[in-house]
Write a protein that holds these residues in place. Structure first.
Motif, PDB file in Angstrom:
ATOM      1  N   ARG A  34      36.284-101.851 -61.957  1.00 37.51           N
ATOM      2  CA  ARG A  34      37.062-101.132 -60.706  1.00 37.51           C
ATOM      3  C   ARG A  34      37.979-101.981 -59.649  1.00 37.51           C
ATOM      4  NH1 ARG A  34      32.303 -97.981 -60.467  1.00 37.51           N
ATOM      5  NH2 ARG A  34      31.659 -98.953 -58.828  1.00 37.51           N
ATOM      6  N   GLY A  35      37.312-102.992 -59.501  1.00 42.23           N
ATOM      7  CA  GLY A  35      38.109-104.068 -58.608  1.00 42.23           C
ATOM      8  C   GLY A  35      39.361-104.780 -59.352  1.00 42.23           C
ATOM      9  N   TYR A  36      39.175-105.032 -60.745  1.00 37.72           N
ATOM     10  CA  TYR A  36      40.028-105.317 -61.602  1.00 37.72           C
ATOM     11  C   TYR A  36      41.325-104.391 -61.532  1.00 37.72           C
ATOM     12  CZ  TYR A  36      42.696-107.988 -65.370  1.00 37.72           C
ATOM     13  OH  TYR A  36      43.223-108.616 -66.061  1.00 37.72           O
ATOM     14  N   ALA A  37      40.863-103.127 -61.699  1.00 34.02           N
ATOM     15  CA  ALA A  37      42.053-102.101 -61.815  1.00 34.02           C
ATOM     16  C   ALA A  37      42.584-101.579 -60.591  1.00 34.02           C
ATOM     17  CB  ALA A  37      40.986-100.641 -62.267  1.00 34.02           C
ATOM     18  N   MET A  38      42.259-101.943 -59.558  1.00 30.48           N
ATOM     19  CA  MET A  38      42.912-101.737 -58.086  1.00 30.48           C
ATOM     20  C   MET A  38      44.063-102.659 -58.353  1.00 30.48           C
ATOM     21  SD  MET A  38      39.847-101.952 -55.335  1.00 30.48           S
ATOM     22  CE  MET A  38      40.685-102.360 -54.201  1.00 30.48           C
ATOM     23  N   VAL A  39      44.238-103.584 -58.780  1.00 31.57           N
ATOM     24  CA  VAL A  39      45.447-104.398 -58.723  1.00 31.57           C
ATOM     25  C   VAL A  39      46.494-103.831 -59.627  1.00 31.57           C
ATOM     26  CG1 VAL A  39      46.454-106.817 -59.472  1.00 31.57           C
ATOM     27  CG2 VAL A  39      44.528-106.836 -58.069  1.00 31.57           C
ATOM     28  N   SER A  40      46.117-103.470 -61.031  1.00 33.05           N
ATOM     29  CA  SER A  40      46.928-102.740 -61.815  1.00 33.05           C
ATOM     30  C   SER A  40      47.578-101.628 -61.143  1.00 33.05           C
ATOM     31  CB  SER A  40      46.538-102.555 -63.215  1.00 33.05           C
ATOM     32  OG  SER A  40      45.365-101.782 -63.258  1.00 33.05           O
ATOM     33  N   GLN A  41      46.707-100.822 -60.675  1.00 35.36           N
ATOM     34  CA  GLN A  41      47.176 -99.535 -59.858  1.00 35.36           C
ATOM     35  C   GLN A  41      48.139 -99.546 -58.861  1.00 35.36           C
ATOM     36  OE1 GLN A  41      43.552 -97.332 -58.730  1.00 35.36           O
ATOM     37  NE2 GLN A  41      43.119 -96.743 -60.728  1.00 35.36           N
ATOM     38  N   SER A  42      47.854-100.662 -57.934  1.00 38.46           N
ATOM     39  CA  SER A  42      48.763-100.810 -57.126  1.00 38.46           C
ATOM     40  C   SER A  42      50.308-101.574 -57.492  1.00 38.46           C
ATOM     41  CB  SER A  42      48.010-101.873 -55.745  1.00 38.46           C
ATOM     42  OG  SER A  42      47.954-103.141 -56.435  1.00 38.46           O
ATOM     43  N   SER A  43      49.964-102.326 -58.395  1.00 45.90           N
ATOM     44  CA  SER A  43      51.406-102.992 -58.831  1.00 45.90           C
ATOM     45  C   SER A  43      52.453-102.022 -59.710  1.00 45.90           C
ATOM     46  CB  SER A  43      50.965-104.087 -59.865  1.00 45.90           C
ATOM     47  OG  SER A  43      50.397-103.773 -60.998  1.00 45.90           O
ATOM     48  N   SER A  44      51.657-100.938 -60.137  1.00 39.56           N
ATOM     49  CA  SER A  44      52.493 -99.972 -60.611  1.00 39.56           C
ATOM     50  C   SER A  44      53.388 -99.336 -59.875  1.00 39.56           C
ATOM     51  CB  SER A  44      51.741 -99.015 -61.556  1.00 39.56           C
ATOM     52  OG  SER A  44      50.916 -98.145 -60.751  1.00 39.56           O
ATOM     53  N   SER A  45      53.045 -99.260 -58.452  1.00 37.90           N
ATOM     54  CA  SER A  45      53.709 -98.643 -57.581  1.00 37.90           C
ATOM     55  C   SER A  45      54.849 -99.434 -56.711  1.00 37.90           C
ATOM     56  CB  SER A  45      52.895 -97.710 -56.594  1.00 37.90           C
ATOM     57  OG  SER A  45      52.094 -98.425 -55.951  1.00 37.90           O
ATOM     58  N   ILE A  46      54.872-100.637 -57.037  1.00 31.74           N
ATOM     59  CA  ILE A  46      55.680-101.609 -56.408  1.00 31.74           C
ATOM     60  C   ILE A  46      57.017-101.621 -56.727  1.00 31.74           C
ATOM     61  CG2 ILE A  46      56.144-104.182 -55.875  1.00 31.74           C
ATOM     62  CD1 ILE A  46      52.912-104.500 -56.175  1.00 31.74           C
ATOM     63  N   PRO A  47      58.048-101.432 -55.809  1.00 34.61           N
ATOM     64  CA  PRO A  47      59.250-101.259 -56.232  1.00 34.61           C
ATOM     65  C   PRO A  47      59.905-102.645 -57.115  1.00 34.61           C
ATOM     66  CG  PRO A  47      59.190-100.665 -53.900  1.00 34.61           C
ATOM     67  CD  PRO A  47      57.888-101.168 -54.619  1.00 34.61           C
ATOM     68  N   GLY A  48      60.422-102.506 -57.974  1.00 37.74           N
ATOM     69  CA  GLY A  48      60.934-103.813 -58.870  1.00 37.74           C
ATOM     70  C   GLY A  48      59.993-104.138 -59.818  1.00 37.74           C
ATOM     71  N   SER A  49      58.951-103.390 -59.962  1.00 38.48           N
ATOM     72  CA  SER A  49      57.924-103.835 -61.139  1.00 38.48           C
ATOM     73  C   SER A  49      58.274-103.302 -62.165  1.00 38.48           C
ATOM     74  CB  SER A  49      56.642-103.171 -60.555  1.00 38.48           C
ATOM     75  OG  SER A  49      56.709-101.730 -60.724  1.00 38.48           O
ATOM     76  N   ALA A  50      57.720-103.724 -63.677  1.00 47.67           N
ATOM     77  CA  ALA A  50      58.003-103.596 -64.392  1.00 47.67           C
ATOM     78  C   ALA A  50      57.823-101.765 -65.024  1.00 47.67           C
ATOM     79  CB  ALA A  50      57.147-104.007 -65.793  1.00 47.67           C
ATOM     80  N   ASN A  51      57.090-101.037 -64.071  1.00 46.92           N
ATOM     81  CA  ASN A  51      56.914 -99.682 -64.339  1.00 46.92           C
ATOM     82  C   ASN A  51      57.796 -98.887 -63.710  1.00 46.92           C
ATOM     83  OD1 ASN A  51      54.756-100.179 -65.955  1.00 46.92           O
ATOM     84  ND2 ASN A  51      53.461-100.260 -64.307  1.00 46.92           N
ATOM     85  N   GLU A  52      58.774 -99.226 -62.877  1.00 44.99           N
ATOM     86  CA  GLU A  52      59.870 -98.585 -62.035  1.00 44.99           C
ATOM     87  C   GLU A  52      60.883 -98.124 -62.931  1.00 44.99           C
ATOM     88  OE1 GLU A  52      63.090 -98.969 -58.417  1.00 44.99           O
ATOM     89  OE2 GLU A  52      61.608-100.732 -58.989  1.00 44.99           O
ATOM     90  N   LEU A  53      61.419 -97.043 -62.762  1.00 44.44           N
ATOM     91  CA  LEU A  53      62.429 -96.266 -64.005  1.00 44.44           C
ATOM     92  C   LEU A  53      63.832 -96.612 -63.227  1.00 44.44           C
ATOM     93  CD1 LEU A  53      63.212 -94.424 -66.051  1.00 44.44           C
ATOM     94  CD2 LEU A  53      63.049 -92.542 -64.656  1.00 44.44           C
ATOM     95  N   THR A  54      64.682 -97.368 -63.886  1.00 37.71           N
ATOM     96  CA  THR A  54      65.993 -97.718 -63.321  1.00 37.71           C
ATOM     97  C   THR A  54      67.119 -96.591 -63.825  1.00 37.71           C
ATOM     98  OG1 THR A  54      65.315-100.118 -63.324  1.00 37.71           O
ATOM     99  CG2 THR A  54      67.678 -99.303 -63.092  1.00 37.71           C
ATOM    100  N   VAL A  55      67.764 -96.086 -63.231  1.00 35.28           N
ATOM    101  CA  VAL A  55      68.740 -95.331 -63.563  1.00 35.28           C
ATOM    102  C   VAL A  55      70.137 -95.873 -63.552  1.00 35.28           C
ATOM    103  CG1 VAL A  55      69.555 -92.895 -63.338  1.00 35.28           C
ATOM    104  CG2 VAL A  55      67.071 -93.292 -62.899  1.00 35.28           C
TER     105      VAL A  55
END
Length: 55
Positions: A34-55
């Motif tokens: 759960r502690g490990y997953a906290m980082v991956s969950q928060s990084s997915s919502s950071i602008p400019g991260s790899a998961n951000e959709l660019t239009v």
């Protein structure tokens, strides 16, 4: 609480999830993950991260 903090620290350090120690209590393993997953969950919502959709 310590297991979750250790998992969080491992994720922030860039260690793979397979670095999780072998706890004798499965609740400690779950807390570490759960502690490990906290980082991956928060990084997915950071602008400019790899998961951000660019239009």
């Amino acid at each position: 609480m310590r297991a979750r903090a250790d998992g969080l620290a491992a994720a922030r350090a860039g260690h793979p999830v397979t670095r999780c120690p072998r706890f004798t209590d499965p609740r400690l393993t779950a807390a570490w993950v759960r502690g490990y997953a906290m980082v991956s969950q928060s990084s997915s919502s950071i602008p400019g991260s790899a998961n951000e959709l660019t239009v």
